[in-house]
Write a protein that holds these residues in place. Structure first.
Motif, short mmCIF file in Angstrom:
data_model
loop_
_atom_site.label_atom_id
_atom_site.label_comp_id
_atom_site.label_asym_id
_atom_site.label_seq_id
_atom_site.Cartn_x
_atom_site.Cartn_y
_atom_site.Cartn_z
N ASP A 1 -50.01 18.99 23.92
CA ASP A 1 -50.22 20.43 23.74
C ASP A 1 -49.48 20.99 22.53
O ASP A 1 -49.85 22.05 22.02
CB ASP A 1 -49.80 21.19 24.99
N VAL A 2 -48.43 20.34 22.08
CA VAL A 2 -47.66 20.87 20.94
C VAL A 2 -47.95 20.13 19.63
O VAL A 2 -47.38 20.47 18.60
CB VAL A 2 -46.14 20.81 21.24
N MET A 3 -48.87 19.16 19.66
CA MET A 3 -49.21 18.45 18.44
C MET A 3 -50.06 19.35 17.55
O MET A 3 -51.01 19.97 18.00
CB MET A 3 -49.96 17.15 18.76
N GLN A 4 -49.73 19.41 16.26
CA GLN A 4 -50.44 20.28 15.32
C GLN A 4 -51.47 19.52 14.48
O GLN A 4 -52.49 20.09 14.10
CB GLN A 4 -49.45 20.98 14.40
N TYR A 5 -51.23 18.27 14.18
CA TYR A 5 -52.17 17.50 13.38
C TYR A 5 -51.88 16.01 13.54
O TYR A 5 -50.82 15.61 14.02
CB TYR A 5 -52.08 17.88 11.90
N ALA A 6 -52.86 15.21 13.13
CA ALA A 6 -52.71 13.76 13.06
C ALA A 6 -52.61 13.40 11.58
O ALA A 6 -53.55 13.64 10.81
CB ALA A 6 -53.89 13.06 13.72
N ARG A 7 -51.49 12.85 11.19
CA ARG A 7 -51.25 12.58 9.76
C ARG A 7 -51.82 11.21 9.38
O ARG A 7 -51.63 10.21 10.09
CB ARG A 7 -49.76 12.61 9.46
N ALA A 8 -52.51 11.18 8.23
CA ALA A 8 -53.02 9.92 7.68
C ALA A 8 -52.15 9.52 6.49
O ALA A 8 -51.35 10.30 5.97
CB ALA A 8 -54.47 10.08 7.24
N ALA A 9 -52.31 8.28 6.07
CA ALA A 9 -51.60 7.82 4.88
C ALA A 9 -52.02 8.66 3.68
O ALA A 9 -53.17 9.14 3.62
CB ALA A 9 -51.89 6.35 4.63
N PRO A 10 -51.16 8.90 2.69
CA PRO A 10 -51.52 9.75 1.54
C PRO A 10 -52.59 9.10 0.67
O PRO A 10 -52.70 7.88 0.59
CB PRO A 10 -50.20 9.91 0.80
N PHE A 11 -53.38 9.94 0.02
CA PHE A 11 -54.43 9.50 -0.91
C PHE A 11 -53.82 9.49 -2.31
O PHE A 11 -53.41 10.51 -2.83
CB PHE A 11 -55.61 10.46 -0.86
N ASP A 12 -53.79 8.31 -2.93
CA ASP A 12 -53.20 8.17 -4.27
C ASP A 12 -54.28 8.45 -5.32
O ASP A 12 -55.26 7.71 -5.43
CB ASP A 12 -52.64 6.76 -4.45
N VAL A 13 -54.11 9.54 -6.09
CA VAL A 13 -55.09 9.92 -7.11
C VAL A 13 -54.62 9.56 -8.51
O VAL A 13 -55.20 10.01 -9.49
CB VAL A 13 -55.39 11.43 -7.02
N THR A 14 -53.61 8.73 -8.62
CA THR A 14 -53.02 8.40 -9.92
C THR A 14 -54.08 7.85 -10.88
O THR A 14 -54.77 6.87 -10.57
CB THR A 14 -51.90 7.37 -9.77
N GLY A 15 -54.22 8.53 -12.04
CA GLY A 15 -55.09 8.04 -13.11
C GLY A 15 -56.58 8.26 -12.89
O GLY A 15 -57.39 7.82 -13.73
N LEU A 16 -56.99 8.93 -11.83
CA LEU A 16 -58.42 9.11 -11.56
C LEU A 16 -59.02 10.12 -12.54
O LEU A 16 -58.39 11.11 -12.93
CB LEU A 16 -58.65 9.59 -10.13
N THR A 17 -60.28 9.86 -12.93
CA THR A 17 -61.02 10.79 -13.78
C THR A 17 -62.15 11.42 -12.97
O THR A 17 -62.21 11.27 -11.76
CB THR A 17 -61.58 10.05 -15.01
N GLU A 18 -63.05 12.10 -13.64
CA GLU A 18 -64.08 12.89 -12.96
C GLU A 18 -64.94 12.03 -12.04
O GLU A 18 -65.38 10.94 -12.40
CB GLU A 18 -64.97 13.58 -14.00
N GLY A 19 -65.15 12.51 -10.82
CA GLY A 19 -65.96 11.79 -9.86
C GLY A 19 -65.54 12.08 -8.43
O GLY A 19 -64.59 12.81 -8.18
N VAL A 20 -66.26 11.48 -7.47
CA VAL A 20 -65.96 11.61 -6.04
C VAL A 20 -65.51 10.24 -5.54
O VAL A 20 -66.21 9.24 -5.74
CB VAL A 20 -67.19 12.11 -5.25
N TYR A 21 -64.38 10.19 -4.86
CA TYR A 21 -63.79 8.93 -4.42
C TYR A 21 -63.62 8.96 -2.89
O TYR A 21 -63.17 9.96 -2.32
CB TYR A 21 -62.44 8.71 -5.09
N ARG A 22 -63.99 7.85 -2.26
CA ARG A 22 -63.87 7.71 -0.80
C ARG A 22 -63.03 6.47 -0.48
O ARG A 22 -63.25 5.40 -1.06
CB ARG A 22 -65.25 7.56 -0.14
#
Length: 314
Positions: free
Chosen positions: A177-198
């Motif tokens: 009842d007191v949990m606010q979110y489920a945390r996932a591992a961070p998304f590393d965007v280092t060096g990414l250029t234009e586009g959609v990444y999954r």
């Protein structure tokens, strides 16, 4: 015979005369000693393993306290019996917790298996306190942090998406009842250029006594060119087709949003905000007035005019 020889003869006679009778007497003495001391009452403490029978899953009950793996049992009996006794001979202590409602269990001697002639003097602990909670399910939003920076002149557009957006957490009510979110591992965007990444990202382990219905999520991030903003104030509004018409206010502020290259290529002289009374359908054959949209287009750039309408009088 000398005195020394006489002493030696007396010692020899004391040791060897009637030797059979003497050996029998010694054995009898040892037996009596063993019988007397073996029959003496003694105490020993043994460890007894605890086995718990938990409620079925359908009961939706969660034990919140830790049950000891073993308890200490102090026994009293003859020394002979206790010396031959092992912890395994006492079996296990079985706790029936199927109902999921027990809050206190007194550990009584009758709950233990001991040989005849042996008594239970003490059980430690004498009782086990239990605390229970209901098991509930609840949807928890997924949170994905970002690490690193995209390539120069690029930026993350919007927020990082997650599929699924929520996970189902199942566990003790007081925790879920007191949990606010489920945390996932961070998304590393280092060096990414234009586009959609999954990318698939694992979820952090949930709190103790809680489970998630999935172990990972699919994260989506969009990288776009970094937008630049530029403002131009006090740009006069031109009235197309009516040279003598005036506007209120006479000037507007223009804000441009786009790529660095496109925005920086725009000069104030090239920006001419305008209104077009003829296109509005107004009757221009006689004096009048109307609120008209201020028009301004710049290629590849978003244009925001403030105010978006002005009063035109002709």
């Amino acid at each position: 015979m000398t005195a020394k020889d006489g002493l030696r003869e007396n010692i020899r006679a004391a040791l060897l005369d009637n030797i059979g009778l003497k050996i029998l007497s010694l054995l009898c003495a040892l037996g009596i000693y063993a019988f007397i001391h073996g029959a003496e009452n003694a105490q020993r403490t043994f460890s007894v393993s605890v086995v718990s029978i938990m409620p079925p899953e359908s009961a939706n009950r969660q034990l919140m306290t830790q049950i000891p793996n073993e308890v200490k049992v102090t026994l009293r009996g003859s020394r002979t019996q206790l010396d031959d006794l092992r912890s395994d001979d006492l079996g296990t202590l079985q706790l029936n917790l199927r109902s999921g409602r027990e809050t206190n269990i007194d550990l009584k001697p009758s709950m233990f298996r001991v040989p005849t002639g042996v008594q239970i003097e003490e059980v430690q602990p004498p009782a086990i306190e239990l605390r229970w909670d209901d098991v509930v399910e609840r949807e928890i939003p997924v949170q994905i942090a970002r690490t690193g920076e995209p390539a120069p002149t690029f930026a993350v557009k919007g927020v990082i998406g997650s599929e699924p957006k929520v996970v189902r957490a199942r566990g003790a009510r007081s925790i879920v009842d007191v949990m606010q979110y489920a945390r996932a591992a961070p998304f590393d965007v280092t060096g990414l250029t234009e586009g959609v990444y999954r990318r698939p990202l694992p979820l952090d382990k949930p709190p103790k006594l809680v489970n998630y219905d999935v172990e990972s999520v699919i994260a989506t991030v969009e990288i776009a060119r970094e937008l630049a903003k530029k403002e131009f104030a006090n740009l006069r509004v031109e009235v197309v087709g009516l040279p003598r018409a005036v506007t209120t206010p006479p000037t507007v502020k223009v804000r441009l949003v786009g790529s660095n290259e496109d925005v920086n290529a725009v000069s104030p002289e090239s920006l001419v905000p305008r209104v077009e009374p003829k296109s509005s359908g107004a009757d221009l054959s006689k004096p009048g007035s109307a609120y008209l949209d201020v028009l301004l287009e710049v290629p590849h750039v978003k244009v925001v005019v403030d105010p978006p309408k002005v009063l035109v009088k002709w």
